[in-house]
Scaffold this motif. Structure first.
Motif, PDB file in Angstrom:
ATOM      1  N   ALA A  28      52.911  84.399  57.308  1.00 35.73           N
ATOM      2  CA  ALA A  28      52.938  85.869  57.257  1.00 35.73           C
ATOM      3  C   ALA A  28      54.193  86.472  57.874  1.00 35.73           C
ATOM      4  O   ALA A  28      54.625  87.567  57.521  1.00 35.73           O
ATOM      5  CB  ALA A  28      51.697  86.414  57.956  1.00 35.73           C
ATOM      6  N   PHE A  39      48.815  88.080  60.961  1.00 44.00           N
ATOM      7  CA  PHE A  39      47.389  87.983  61.308  1.00 44.00           C
ATOM      8  C   PHE A  39      47.147  87.977  62.807  1.00 44.00           C
ATOM      9  O   PHE A  39      46.145  88.535  63.288  1.00 44.00           O
ATOM     10  CB  PHE A  39      46.809  86.707  60.672  1.00 44.00           C
ATOM     11  CG  PHE A  39      46.767  86.795  59.174  1.00 44.00           C
ATOM     12  CD1 PHE A  39      47.792  86.266  58.393  1.00 44.00           C
ATOM     13  CD2 PHE A  39      45.721  87.443  58.532  1.00 44.00           C
ATOM     14  CE1 PHE A  39      47.766  86.369  57.016  1.00 44.00           C
ATOM     15  CE2 PHE A  39      45.678  87.553  57.151  1.00 44.00           C
ATOM     16  CZ  PHE A  39      46.710  87.021  56.398  1.00 44.00           C
ATOM     17  N   ARG A  40      48.044  87.295  63.574  1.00 47.63           N
ATOM     18  CA  ARG A  40      47.733  87.056  64.991  1.00 47.63           C
ATOM     19  C   ARG A  40      48.702  87.724  65.957  1.00 47.63           C
ATOM     20  O   ARG A  40      48.595  87.526  67.151  1.00 47.63           O
ATOM     21  CB  ARG A  40      47.676  85.532  65.234  1.00 47.63           C
ATOM     22  CG  ARG A  40      46.519  84.900  64.472  1.00 47.63           C
ATOM     23  CD  ARG A  40      46.501  83.393  64.459  1.00 47.63           C
ATOM     24  NE  ARG A  40      45.401  82.949  63.605  1.00 47.63           N
ATOM     25  CZ  ARG A  40      45.469  82.879  62.272  1.00 47.63           C
ATOM     26  NH1 ARG A  40      46.602  83.200  61.648  1.00 47.63           N
ATOM     27  NH2 ARG A  40      44.440  82.515  61.527  1.00 47.63           N
ATOM     28  N   TRP A  46      43.822  90.172  62.055  1.00 49.02           N
ATOM     29  CA  TRP A  46      42.605  89.691  62.739  1.00 49.02           C
ATOM     30  C   TRP A  46      42.448  90.303  64.126  1.00 49.02           C
ATOM     31  O   TRP A  46      41.497  90.007  64.849  1.00 49.02           O
ATOM     32  CB  TRP A  46      42.593  88.167  62.814  1.00 49.02           C
ATOM     33  CG  TRP A  46      42.637  87.465  61.494  1.00 49.02           C
ATOM     34  CD1 TRP A  46      43.330  86.332  61.192  1.00 49.02           C
ATOM     35  CD2 TRP A  46      41.997  87.854  60.270  1.00 49.02           C
ATOM     36  NE1 TRP A  46      43.153  85.990  59.898  1.00 49.02           N
ATOM     37  CE2 TRP A  46      42.345  86.909  59.287  1.00 49.02           C
ATOM     38  CE3 TRP A  46      41.163  88.907  59.886  1.00 49.02           C
ATOM     39  CZ2 TRP A  46      41.883  86.972  57.974  1.00 49.02           C
ATOM     40  CZ3 TRP A  46      40.696  88.984  58.587  1.00 49.02           C
ATOM     41  CH2 TRP A  46      41.051  88.022  57.645  1.00 49.02           C
ATOM     42  N   HIS A 124      46.979  79.132  49.923  1.00 49.96           N
ATOM     43  CA  HIS A 124      45.817  79.935  50.329  1.00 49.96           C
ATOM     44  C   HIS A 124      45.416  80.946  49.270  1.00 49.96           C
ATOM     45  O   HIS A 124      44.646  81.866  49.546  1.00 49.96           O
ATOM     46  CB  HIS A 124      46.106  80.646  51.653  1.00 49.96           C
ATOM     47  CG  HIS A 124      46.151  79.698  52.825  1.00 49.96           C
ATOM     48  ND1 HIS A 124      46.621  80.091  54.058  1.00 49.96           N
ATOM     49  CD2 HIS A 124      45.797  78.404  52.949  1.00 49.96           C
ATOM     50  CE1 HIS A 124      46.542  79.057  54.898  1.00 49.96           C
ATOM     51  NE2 HIS A 124      46.053  78.021  54.244  1.00 49.96           N
ATOM     52  N   THR A 192      55.347  81.229  60.708  1.00 51.57           N
ATOM     53  CA  THR A 192      53.928  80.889  60.843  1.00 51.57           C
ATOM     54  C   THR A 192      53.638  80.496  62.287  1.00 51.57           C
ATOM     55  O   THR A 192      54.467  79.899  62.968  1.00 51.57           O
ATOM     56  CB  THR A 192      53.510  79.757  59.877  1.00 51.57           C
ATOM     57  OG1 THR A 192      52.110  79.494  60.022  1.00 51.57           O
ATOM     58  CG2 THR A 192      54.301  78.483  60.110  1.00 51.57           C
ATOM     59  N   SER A 193      52.426  80.834  62.741  1.00 48.29           N
ATOM     60  CA  SER A 193      52.060  80.569  64.141  1.00 48.29           C
ATOM     61  C   SER A 193      51.676  79.113  64.355  1.00 48.29           C
ATOM     62  O   SER A 193      51.481  78.673  65.495  1.00 48.29           O
ATOM     63  CB  SER A 193      50.881  81.472  64.540  1.00 48.29           C
ATOM     64  OG  SER A 193      49.770  81.222  63.679  1.00 48.29           O
ATOM     65  N   ASN A 218      61.468  81.033  63.267  1.00 48.36           N
ATOM     66  CA  ASN A 218      60.356  81.926  63.606  1.00 48.36           C
ATOM     67  C   ASN A 218      60.840  83.009  64.568  1.00 48.36           C
ATOM     68  O   ASN A 218      61.930  82.916  65.134  1.00 48.36           O
ATOM     69  CB  ASN A 218      59.216  81.106  64.247  1.00 48.36           C
ATOM     70  CG  ASN A 218      57.854  81.716  63.969  1.00 48.36           C
ATOM     71  OD1 ASN A 218      57.527  82.062  62.841  1.00 48.36           O
ATOM     72  ND2 ASN A 218      57.066  81.861  65.022  1.00 48.36           N
ATOM     73  N   ALA A 236      63.048  86.831  60.543  1.00 48.64           N
ATOM     74  CA  ALA A 236      63.283  86.003  59.342  1.00 48.64           C
ATOM     75  C   ALA A 236      64.386  86.579  58.464  1.00 48.64           C
ATOM     76  O   ALA A 236      65.195  85.829  57.908  1.00 48.64           O
ATOM     77  CB  ALA A 236      61.988  85.889  58.545  1.00 48.64           C
TER      78      ALA A 236
HETATM   79  N1  APR Z   1      60.317  86.990  61.436  1.00 51.00           N
HETATM   80  C1  APR Z   1      59.906  85.717  61.647  1.00 51.00           C
HETATM   81  N2  APR Z   1      58.688  85.393  62.178  1.00 51.00           N
HETATM   82  C2  APR Z   1      57.867  86.420  62.491  1.00 51.00           C
HETATM   83  C3  APR Z   1      58.226  87.778  62.297  1.00 51.00           C
HETATM   84  C4  APR Z   1      59.508  88.036  61.738  1.00 51.00           C
HETATM   85  N3  APR Z   1      59.945  89.282  61.522  1.00 51.00           N
HETATM   86  N4  APR Z   1      57.190  88.549  62.719  1.00 51.00           N
HETATM   87  C5  APR Z   1      56.231  87.709  63.150  1.00 51.00           C
HETATM   88  N5  APR Z   1      56.640  86.436  63.023  1.00 51.00           N
HETATM   89  C6  APR Z   1      55.902  85.211  63.371  1.00 51.00           C
HETATM   90  C7  APR Z   1      54.988  85.345  64.549  1.00 51.00           C
HETATM   91  O1  APR Z   1      55.699  85.076  65.763  1.00 51.00           O
HETATM   92  C8  APR Z   1      53.937  84.271  64.255  1.00 51.00           C
HETATM   93  O2  APR Z   1      54.335  83.018  64.805  1.00 51.00           O
HETATM   94  O3  APR Z   1      55.066  84.893  62.270  1.00 51.00           O
HETATM   95  C9  APR Z   1      53.918  84.175  62.737  1.00 51.00           C
HETATM   96  C10 APR Z   1      52.690  84.783  62.097  1.00 51.00           C
HETATM   97  O4  APR Z   1      51.573  84.035  62.498  1.00 51.00           O
HETATM   98  P1  APR Z   1      50.125  84.428  61.933  1.00 51.00           P
HETATM   99  O5  APR Z   1      49.916  85.882  62.082  1.00 51.00           O
HETATM  100  O6  APR Z   1      49.144  83.481  62.550  1.00 51.00           O
HETATM  101  O7  APR Z   1      50.231  84.146  60.354  1.00 51.00           O
HETATM  102  P2  APR Z   1      50.173  82.735  59.629  1.00 51.00           P
HETATM  103  O8  APR Z   1      50.740  81.660  60.512  1.00 51.00           O
HETATM  104  O9  APR Z   1      50.768  82.906  58.295  1.00 51.00           O
HETATM  105  O10 APR Z   1      48.593  82.499  59.474  1.00 51.00           O
HETATM  106  C11 APR Z   1      48.177  81.339  58.785  1.00 51.00           C
HETATM  107  O11 APR Z   1      45.883  82.124  58.832  1.00 51.00           O
HETATM  108  O12 APR Z   1      44.442  83.901  58.620  1.00 51.00           O
HETATM  109  C12 APR Z   1      44.934  82.795  57.996  1.00 51.00           C
HETATM  110  O13 APR Z   1      45.052  82.463  55.694  1.00 51.00           O
HETATM  111  C13 APR Z   1      45.628  83.192  56.741  1.00 51.00           C
HETATM  112  O14 APR Z   1      47.603  82.241  55.748  1.00 51.00           O
HETATM  113  C14 APR Z   1      47.070  82.742  56.956  1.00 51.00           C
HETATM  114  C15 APR Z   1      46.927  81.649  58.001  1.00 51.00           C
END
Ligand code: APR
Ligand code: ZN
Length: 251
Positions: A28, A39-40, A46, A124, A192-193, A218, A236
């Motif tokens: 995300a 999401f987090r 969430w 997903h 991604t987290s 990230n 990003a």
């Molecule tokens: N540039 C780069 N990274 C970023 C930015 C940005 N501008 N903004 C946020 N992030 C990073 C955050 O630091 C975090 O590590 O993106 C990550 C987002 O993590 P999540 O919100 O957990 O999203 P994601 O990892 O895609 O979640 C995985 O969980 O809920 C399910 O299916 C859903 O596909 C999703 C999966």
């Protein structure tokens, strides 16, 4: 094709010769600067909604209207956002890299394809697609879904669901993803987290095979940051184009 004989923590981009395939996992964070919430993060989806109610088969069975409404609003939002330079850079990399590039996205938005990525897996699922619970037909669909929505395949109504992988369900195209991870020379994780499996386990799988350089791009260190041979942090839309320019500059 030159492989690194064993995993070498000192691998670098220098080991990534143009004949080697690249796999990029996105989350995300790559779409955040396009205006889609993660999401987090503190303002994440969430943090405001219940994952159990909105992203599980049980939640859908309990209250389908609530779930349809949640995905309808996210589907409608697609028309208001655009790919950002990070999506565009990955499409540029795919077009120019001789060894091939596969983008495996956890995201359900359509920003990678709208930026020009073609070799793309939505593990997903996709907001822009819906699936019939009767006949499993999957169709492109951007309008709202509700109990009157009919399947274009079997005609049944009230049996359409978002073509999204919910928690507890199997992600799509996993065999193809495992095969690509086994054969890549570079694994890059973007935005991604690293908290949701199986995607969060991809870097360990690649390192276990010891044949590729691994790079995390990230905003901040993910849960799996220590598993990456190289990490770069920042938005990003800045660090992904810079990485792609650096890599293509070596061709
Ligand atoms: N540039 C780069 N990274 C970023 C930015 C940005 N501008 N903004 C946020 N992030 C990073 C955050 O630091 C975090 O590590 O993106 C990550 C987002 O993590 P999540 O919100 O957990 O999203 P994601 O990892 O895609 O979640 C995985 O969980 O809920 C399910 O299916 C859903 O596909 C999703 C999966
Ligand atoms: Zn049907």
């Amino acid at each position: 094709m030159r492989w690194i004989d064993r995993f070498d923590p000192e691998t670098s981009l220098d080991d990534v010769t143009p004949d080697l395939p690249i796999v990029v996992l996105t989350g995300a964070g790559i779409s955040k600067e396009s205006g889609l919430d993660t999401f987090r993060d503190a303002d994440g989806v969430w943090r405001r909604h219940s994952l159990e109610d909105l992203a599980t088969p049980e939640g859908f069975a309990r209250n389908p209207a609530l779930v349809q409404g949640f995905y309808n609003s996210r589907r409608t939002q697609l028309a208001t956002v655009q790919p950002n330079p990070a999506h565009q850079a990955l499409a540029r990399l795919e077009a120019a890299w001789p060894g091939g590039v596969l983008v495996v996205t956890q995201n359900v938005d359509d920003l990678h394809e709208r930026a020009g990525s073609r070799n793309l897996i939505h593990m997903h699922g996709e907001l822009a697609k819906v699936r019939c619970l009767e006949c499993e037909a999957v169709a492109h669909h951007l309008a709202d879904l509700d109990e009157a929505s009919a399947c274009g395949g079997c005609g049944s109504t009230g049996r359409m669901r978002p073509h999204i992988v919910w928690f507890g369900e199997m992600p799509f195209e996993m065999e193809r993803i495992w095969a690509a991870l086994a054969g890549c020379g570079l694994f890059v994780s973007v935005g991604t987290s690293g908290t949701v499996y199986p995607a969060a386990g991809f870097v360990a799988d690649v390192r276990h095979r010891g044949m590729a350089h691994t790079l995390e791009l990230n905003l901040e260190p993910s849960e799996g940051a220590s598993l990456f041979a190289e990490t770069r942090y920042g938005p990003a839309s800045l660090i992904v184009p810079a990485f792609v320019d650096e890599l293509l500059g070596r061709l």
